[in-house]
Design a protein around this motif. Structure first.
Motif, PDB file in Angstrom:
ATOM      1  N   LEU A  95       0.871  -1.220  -0.026  1.00 13.93           N
ATOM      2  CA  LEU A  95       0.009  -0.028   0.010  1.00 13.93           C
ATOM      3  C   LEU A  95       0.904   1.290   0.106  1.00 13.93           C
ATOM      4  O   LEU A  95       0.609   2.348  -0.721  1.00 13.93           O
ATOM      5  N   ASN A  96       2.011   1.180   0.819  1.00 12.89           N
ATOM      6  CA  ASN A  96       2.697   2.286   0.820  1.00 12.89           C
ATOM      7  C   ASN A  96       3.423   2.797  -0.828  1.00 12.89           C
ATOM      8  O   ASN A  96       3.936   3.832  -0.933  1.00 12.89           O
ATOM      9  N   ASN A  97       3.711   1.694  -1.658  1.00 12.82           N
ATOM     10  CA  ASN A  97       4.191   1.743  -2.718  1.00 12.82           C
ATOM     11  C   ASN A  97       3.341   1.971  -3.936  1.00 12.82           C
ATOM     12  O   ASN A  97       3.725   2.594  -4.959  1.00 12.82           O
ATOM     13  N   GLN A  98       1.780   2.464  -3.672  1.00 12.51           N
ATOM     14  CA  GLN A  98       0.845   2.722  -4.585  1.00 12.51           C
ATOM     15  C   GLN A  98       0.863   4.165  -4.884  1.00 12.51           C
ATOM     16  O   GLN A  98       0.367   4.846  -3.791  1.00 12.51           O
ATOM     17  N   GLN A  99       0.978   4.800  -5.966  1.00 12.08           N
ATOM     18  CA  GLN A  99       0.859   6.016  -6.221  1.00 12.08           C
ATOM     19  C   GLN A  99      -0.491   6.616  -6.231  1.00 12.08           C
ATOM     20  O   GLN A  99      -1.000   7.741  -5.886  1.00 12.08           O
ATOM     21  N   TRP A 100      -1.508   5.682  -6.288  1.00 13.77           N
ATOM     22  CA  TRP A 100      -2.970   5.947  -6.438  1.00 13.77           C
ATOM     23  C   TRP A 100      -3.642   6.274  -4.767  1.00 13.77           C
ATOM     24  O   TRP A 100      -4.715   7.019  -4.875  1.00 13.77           O
ATOM     25  N   ALA A 101      -2.675   5.670  -3.970  1.00 13.35           N
ATOM     26  CA  ALA A 101      -3.518   5.829  -2.847  1.00 13.35           C
ATOM     27  C   ALA A 101      -3.018   7.160  -2.087  1.00 13.35           C
ATOM     28  O   ALA A 101      -1.741   7.604  -1.925  1.00 13.35           O
ATOM     29  N   ASP A 102      -3.844   8.004  -1.936  1.00 14.82           N
ATOM     30  CA  ASP A 102      -3.498   9.442  -1.206  1.00 14.82           C
ATOM     31  C   ASP A 102      -3.605   9.052   0.203  1.00 14.82           C
ATOM     32  O   ASP A 102      -4.363   9.273   1.113  1.00 14.82           O
ATOM     33  N   LEU A 103      -2.256   8.474   0.582  1.00 12.34           N
ATOM     34  CA  LEU A 103      -2.340   7.988   1.930  1.00 12.34           C
ATOM     35  C   LEU A 103      -0.720   8.184   2.480  1.00 12.34           C
ATOM     36  O   LEU A 103       0.241   8.024   1.595  1.00 12.34           O
ATOM     37  N   LYS A 104      -0.543   8.555   3.626  1.00  6.35           N
ATOM     38  CA  LYS A 104       0.661   8.510   4.419  1.00  6.35           C
ATOM     39  C   LYS A 104       0.794   7.585   5.360  1.00  6.35           C
ATOM     40  O   LYS A 104      -0.161   7.227   6.080  1.00  6.35           O
ATOM     41  N   ILE A 105       1.678   6.778   5.013  1.00  5.87           N
ATOM     42  CA  ILE A 105       1.963   5.641   6.049  1.00  5.87           C
ATOM     43  C   ILE A 105       3.263   5.745   7.152  1.00  5.87           C
ATOM     44  O   ILE A 105       4.076   5.921   6.440  1.00  5.87           O
ATOM     45  N   VAL A 106       2.989   5.810   8.360  1.00  3.85           N
ATOM     46  CA  VAL A 106       4.011   5.866   9.310  1.00  3.85           C
ATOM     47  C   VAL A 106       4.107   4.406  10.136  1.00  3.85           C
ATOM     48  O   VAL A 106       2.784   4.266  10.756  1.00  3.85           O
ATOM     49  N   THR A 107       5.129   3.974  10.439  1.00  2.00           N
ATOM     50  CA  THR A 107       4.953   2.956  11.169  1.00  2.00           C
ATOM     51  C   THR A 107       5.754   2.927  12.432  1.00  2.00           C
ATOM     52  O   THR A 107       6.699   3.641  12.504  1.00  2.00           O
ATOM     53  N   ILE A 108       5.392   2.226  13.570  1.00  2.00           N
ATOM     54  CA  ILE A 108       5.993   2.275  14.748  1.00  2.00           C
ATOM     55  C   ILE A 108       6.519   0.962  15.113  1.00  2.00           C
ATOM     56  O   ILE A 108       5.498   0.115  15.133  1.00  2.00           O
ATOM     57  N   ALA A 109       7.712   0.396  15.193  1.00  2.00           N
ATOM     58  CA  ALA A 109       8.180  -0.764  15.547  1.00  2.00           C
ATOM     59  C   ALA A 109       8.551  -0.748  17.204  1.00  2.00           C
ATOM     60  O   ALA A 109       8.912  -0.138  17.831  1.00  2.00           O
ATOM     61  N   MET A 110       7.399  -1.594  17.663  1.00  2.00           N
ATOM     62  CA  MET A 110       7.541  -1.768  19.066  1.00  2.00           C
ATOM     63  C   MET A 110       8.445  -2.924  19.579  1.00  2.00           C
ATOM     64  O   MET A 110       8.507  -4.172  18.890  1.00  2.00           O
ATOM     65  N   GLN A 111       9.653  -2.719  20.404  1.00  2.00           N
ATOM     66  CA  GLN A 111      10.419  -3.656  21.182  1.00  2.00           C
ATOM     67  C   GLN A 111      10.870  -4.556  19.862  1.00  2.00           C
ATOM     68  O   GLN A 111      11.038  -5.685  20.104  1.00  2.00           O
ATOM     69  N   SER A 112      11.648  -3.893  19.097  1.00  2.00           N
ATOM     70  CA  SER A 112      12.274  -4.511  17.810  1.00  2.00           C
ATOM     71  C   SER A 112      13.691  -4.439  17.613  1.00  2.00           C
ATOM     72  O   SER A 112      14.131  -4.574  16.612  1.00  2.00           O
ATOM     73  N   GLY A 113      14.297  -3.709  18.635  1.00  2.00           N
ATOM     74  CA  GLY A 113      15.902  -3.597  18.523  1.00  2.00           C
ATOM     75  C   GLY A 113      16.243  -2.320  18.163  1.00  2.00           C
ATOM     76  O   GLY A 113      15.262  -1.384  17.854  1.00  2.00           O
ATOM     77  N   ASP A 114      17.534  -1.957  18.106  1.00  2.00           N
ATOM     78  CA  ASP A 114      17.978  -0.802  17.870  1.00  2.00           C
ATOM     79  C   ASP A 114      17.801  -0.327  16.352  1.00  2.00           C
ATOM     80  O   ASP A 114      17.384  -1.214  15.521  1.00  2.00           O
TER      81      ASP A 114
END
Length: 182
Positions: A95-114
């Motif tokens: 979904l992040n790579n789709q140009q047609w999606a007027d969407l901003k994706i922000v992810t939060i990695a929880m307890q996944s290392g440095d």
């Protein structure tokens, strides 16, 4: 013995269709109930619109609520160790790579290392979404989030939709369409 006792029940086309419709309705009801049960604590989230900007592992600044006035922001809370995230993350990346999606994706990695470990994980999986590292869970504790995956959809500074646990692509697209119609 009569010949009627040896006959197998005969299912007609109409009976098959009725059975299929009943099964679909039962699946929808069960899925809705499961979704409500999984999301029962999401209303206790404490996310303030005055949250500071966050820094991604690529040193880019992200202001989730400010950005939501320009376009819908999908916040995806995940973890490298999360089994369900291994199913949901490829969908989020696609979904992040789709140009047609007027969407901003922000992810939060929880307890996944440095950050170095997260970069290696993203590279190995081929993911290119923005990641805020919450290795010590300070952010997710502040927001009162305890499980991964969790997806928030924010538009015009307001959380419009939340879901936790495994989400299917059609379910995610339906939520996005619903949020965009608001």
């Amino acid at each position: 013995m009569t010949s009627d006792t040896n006959k197998k029940p005969r299912y007609t086309k109409r009976r098959w269709i009725q059975s299929i419709i009943i099964l679909i309705i039962m699946a929808i009801v069960a899925g809705t109930a499961l979704e409500a049960w999984r999301n029962r604590n999401l209303d206790k989230m404490q996310i303030s619109t005055s949250q500071p900007t966050y820094t991604t592992i690529d040193n880019k600044k992200v202001d989730i609520f400010k950005d939501s006035y320009d376009q819908t922001v999908l916040v995806y809370i995940w973890a490298t160790w999360c089994g369900s995230c291994k199913v949901v993350s490829p969908v989020i990346n696609w979904l992040n790579n789709q140009q047609w999606a007027d969407l901003k994706i922000v992810t939060i990695a929880m307890q996944s290392g440095d950050d170095r470990r997260l970069h290696a994980y993203l590279h190995t999986k081929g993911y290119n979404f923005a990641v805020v590292n919450d290795n010590n869970r300070a952010l997710t504790r502040q927001w009162k989030l305890s499980r991964a995956p969790t997806i928030l959809m924010i538009k015009n500074g307001q959380i419009q939709s939340t879901t936790a646990g495994l989400v299917t692509p059609p379910g995610l697209f339906a939520r996005l369409a619903w949020v965009d119609m608001k």
